[in-house]
Design a protein around this motif. Structure first.
Motif, PDB file in Angstrom:
ATOM      1  N   ASP A 194     -24.356 -23.098 -23.168  1.00 15.18           N
ATOM      2  CA  ASP A 194     -25.217 -22.458 -24.172  1.00 15.18           C
ATOM      3  C   ASP A 194     -26.607 -23.065 -24.086  1.00 15.18           C
ATOM      4  OD1 ASP A 194     -26.439 -21.344 -26.365  1.00 15.18           O
ATOM      5  OD2 ASP A 194     -24.994 -22.104 -27.829  1.00 15.18           O
ATOM      6  N   ASP A 195     -27.601 -22.240 -23.792  1.00 11.00           N
ATOM      7  CA  ASP A 195     -28.973 -22.744 -23.796  1.00 11.00           C
ATOM      8  C   ASP A 195     -29.862 -21.918 -24.727  1.00 11.00           C
ATOM      9  OD1 ASP A 195     -29.582 -20.444 -22.389  1.00 11.00           O
ATOM     10  OD2 ASP A 195     -30.720 -21.463 -20.840  1.00 11.00           O
ATOM     11  N   HIS A 196     -29.240 -21.184 -25.652  1.00 13.56           N
ATOM     12  CA  HIS A 196     -29.989 -20.340 -26.577  1.00 13.56           C
ATOM     13  C   HIS A 196     -30.784 -21.199 -27.561  1.00 13.56           C
ATOM     14  CE1 HIS A 196     -31.040 -16.805 -28.813  1.00 13.56           C
ATOM     15  NE2 HIS A 196     -30.620 -17.367 -29.923  1.00 13.56           N
ATOM     16  N   GLU A 197     -32.115 -21.100 -27.477  1.00 18.78           N
ATOM     17  CA  GLU A 197     -33.028 -21.820 -28.365  1.00 18.78           C
ATOM     18  C   GLU A 197     -32.721 -23.318 -28.427  1.00 18.78           C
ATOM     19  OE1 GLU A 197     -33.094 -19.810 -32.140  1.00 18.78           O
ATOM     20  OE2 GLU A 197     -33.882 -17.978 -31.257  1.00 18.78           O
ATOM     21  N   ARG A 198     -32.442 -23.894 -27.269  1.00 17.71           N
ATOM     22  CA  ARG A 198     -32.159 -25.329 -27.191  1.00 17.71           C
ATOM     23  C   ARG A 198     -33.147 -25.991 -26.235  1.00 17.71           C
ATOM     24  NH1 ARG A 198     -27.156 -26.806 -29.091  1.00 17.71           N
ATOM     25  NH2 ARG A 198     -25.769 -25.082 -29.583  1.00 17.71           N
ATOM     26  N   ILE A 199     -33.514 -27.218 -26.553  1.00 20.26           N
ATOM     27  CA  ILE A 199     -34.369 -27.979 -25.643  1.00 20.26           C
ATOM     28  C   ILE A 199     -33.564 -28.353 -24.400  1.00 20.26           C
ATOM     29  CG2 ILE A 199     -35.667 -30.119 -25.358  1.00 20.26           C
ATOM     30  CD1 ILE A 199     -36.274 -29.938 -28.393  1.00 20.26           C
ATOM     31  N   GLU A 200     -32.356 -28.823 -24.605  1.00 19.30           N
ATOM     32  CA  GLU A 200     -31.425 -29.147 -23.521  1.00 19.30           C
ATOM     33  C   GLU A 200     -30.203 -28.246 -23.650  1.00 19.30           C
ATOM     34  OE1 GLU A 200     -31.687 -31.446 -21.017  1.00 19.30           O
ATOM     35  OE2 GLU A 200     -33.740 -31.832 -21.688  1.00 19.30           O
ATOM     36  N   PRO A 201     -29.696 -27.709 -22.549  1.00 23.38           N
ATOM     37  CA  PRO A 201     -28.503 -26.853 -22.637  1.00 23.38           C
ATOM     38  C   PRO A 201     -27.289 -27.624 -23.166  1.00 23.38           C
ATOM     39  CG  PRO A 201     -29.418 -26.845 -20.410  1.00 23.38           C
ATOM     40  CD  PRO A 201     -30.181 -27.843 -21.196  1.00 23.38           C
ATOM     41  N   GLY A 227     -16.860 -15.688 -18.565  1.00 23.44           N
ATOM     42  CA  GLY A 227     -17.617 -16.019 -17.363  1.00 23.44           C
ATOM     43  C   GLY A 227     -18.256 -14.799 -16.736  1.00 23.44           C
ATOM     44  N   ASP A 228     -18.943 -14.011 -17.553  1.00 17.06           N
ATOM     45  CA  ASP A 228     -19.507 -12.736 -17.092  1.00 17.06           C
ATOM     46  C   ASP A 228     -20.462 -12.865 -15.910  1.00 17.06           C
ATOM     47  OD1 ASP A 228     -18.093 -11.558 -19.146  1.00 17.06           O
ATOM     48  OD2 ASP A 228     -19.809 -11.495 -20.501  1.00 17.06           O
ATOM     49  N   ASP A 235     -27.091 -15.807 -17.711  1.00 16.03           N
ATOM     50  CA  ASP A 235     -28.172 -14.945 -17.250  1.00 16.03           C
ATOM     51  C   ASP A 235     -29.365 -15.218 -18.160  1.00 16.03           C
ATOM     52  OD1 ASP A 235     -30.005 -12.826 -16.949  1.00 16.03           O
ATOM     53  OD2 ASP A 235     -28.439 -11.528 -16.179  1.00 16.03           O
ATOM     54  N   ASP A 236     -30.396 -15.840 -17.614  1.00 14.39           N
ATOM     55  CA  ASP A 236     -31.546 -16.246 -18.418  1.00 14.39           C
ATOM     56  C   ASP A 236     -32.216 -15.091 -19.141  1.00 14.39           C
ATOM     57  OD1 ASP A 236     -31.228 -18.913 -17.711  1.00 14.39           O
ATOM     58  OD2 ASP A 236     -32.506 -18.722 -15.937  1.00 14.39           O
ATOM     59  N   ASP A 237     -32.091 -13.875 -18.621  1.00 11.56           N
ATOM     60  CA  ASP A 237     -32.759 -12.730 -19.234  1.00 11.56           C
ATOM     61  C   ASP A 237     -31.912 -12.032 -20.296  1.00 11.56           C
ATOM     62  OD1 ASP A 237     -34.972 -13.097 -17.587  1.00 11.56           O
ATOM     63  OD2 ASP A 237     -34.124 -11.840 -16.009  1.00 11.56           O
ATOM     64  N   LEU A 238     -30.590 -12.159 -20.215  1.00 16.22           N
ATOM     65  CA  LEU A 238     -29.719 -11.398 -21.103  1.00 16.22           C
ATOM     66  C   LEU A 238     -28.900 -12.252 -22.060  1.00 16.22           C
ATOM     67  CD1 LEU A 238     -28.346  -8.752 -18.591  1.00 16.22           C
ATOM     68  CD2 LEU A 238     -30.086  -8.418 -20.335  1.00 16.22           C
ATOM     69  N   HIS A 239     -28.070 -13.110 -21.510  1.00 13.14           N
ATOM     70  CA  HIS A 239     -27.142 -13.890 -22.322  1.00 13.14           C
ATOM     71  C   HIS A 239     -27.330 -15.379 -22.055  1.00 13.14           C
ATOM     72  CE1 HIS A 239     -25.024  -9.950 -22.005  1.00 13.14           C
ATOM     73  NE2 HIS A 239     -24.984 -10.144 -23.299  1.00 13.14           N
ATOM     74  N   HIS A 240     -27.560 -16.094 -23.101  1.00 15.57           N
ATOM     75  CA  HIS A 240     -27.786 -17.536 -22.990  1.00 15.57           C
ATOM     76  C   HIS A 240     -26.565 -18.329 -23.436  1.00 15.57           C
ATOM     77  CE1 HIS A 240     -32.115 -16.963 -22.318  1.00 15.57           C
ATOM     78  NE2 HIS A 240     -31.959 -15.926 -23.117  1.00 15.57           N
TER      79      HIS A 240
END
Length: 114
Positions: free
Chosen positions: A30-37, A58-59, A98-103
């Motif tokens: 999970d790297d959504h709105e995180r400084i570090e994943p 694991g899409d 996927d950095d553009d779609l799902h974090h």
């Protein structure tokens, strides 16, 4: 009473070896709105020779590592891992994102062992 115990023992002997087990190798990325994943990928022990029979989640693929941290396998399509044979040992999995779609991605690899 003795005949009951004898019957139970005979049934156990006739049943043969124990059934195969199932190991579940799980991982979260999970790297959504995180400084570090945030990565949660605990080591999972595969007791005997194993074969991947299902992958849940694991899409965007995943990378599988052994206990030493060496890469065992990498897939862009998680379903391609079905049929992969694993030696006894400990493994961890990190799902790709996927950095553009799902974090946020979760994966569970099911391994049937001998």
């Amino acid at each position: 009473m003795r005949s009951l115990v004898g019957g139970v023992v005979a049934a156990l002997l006739l049943a043969g070896p124990a059934q195969a087990g199932i190991a579940k190798i799980k991982g979260l990325h999970d790297d959504h709105e995180r400084i570090e994943p945030l990565i949660k990928a605990p080591m999972t022990k595969v007791e005997g020779q194993g074969t991947v029979f299902a992958v849940i989640g694991g899409d965007y693929g995943f990378t599988l590592y052994d206990a030493s941290g060496a890469e065992v396998a990498e897939y862009e399509d998680s379903q391609e891992a079905v049929g992969l044979t694993l030696a006894p040992g400990s493994y961890r999995v990190i799902p790709s994102i996927d950095d553009d779609l799902h974090h946020h991605q979760f994966i569970e690899i099911l391994v049937k062992t001998d």
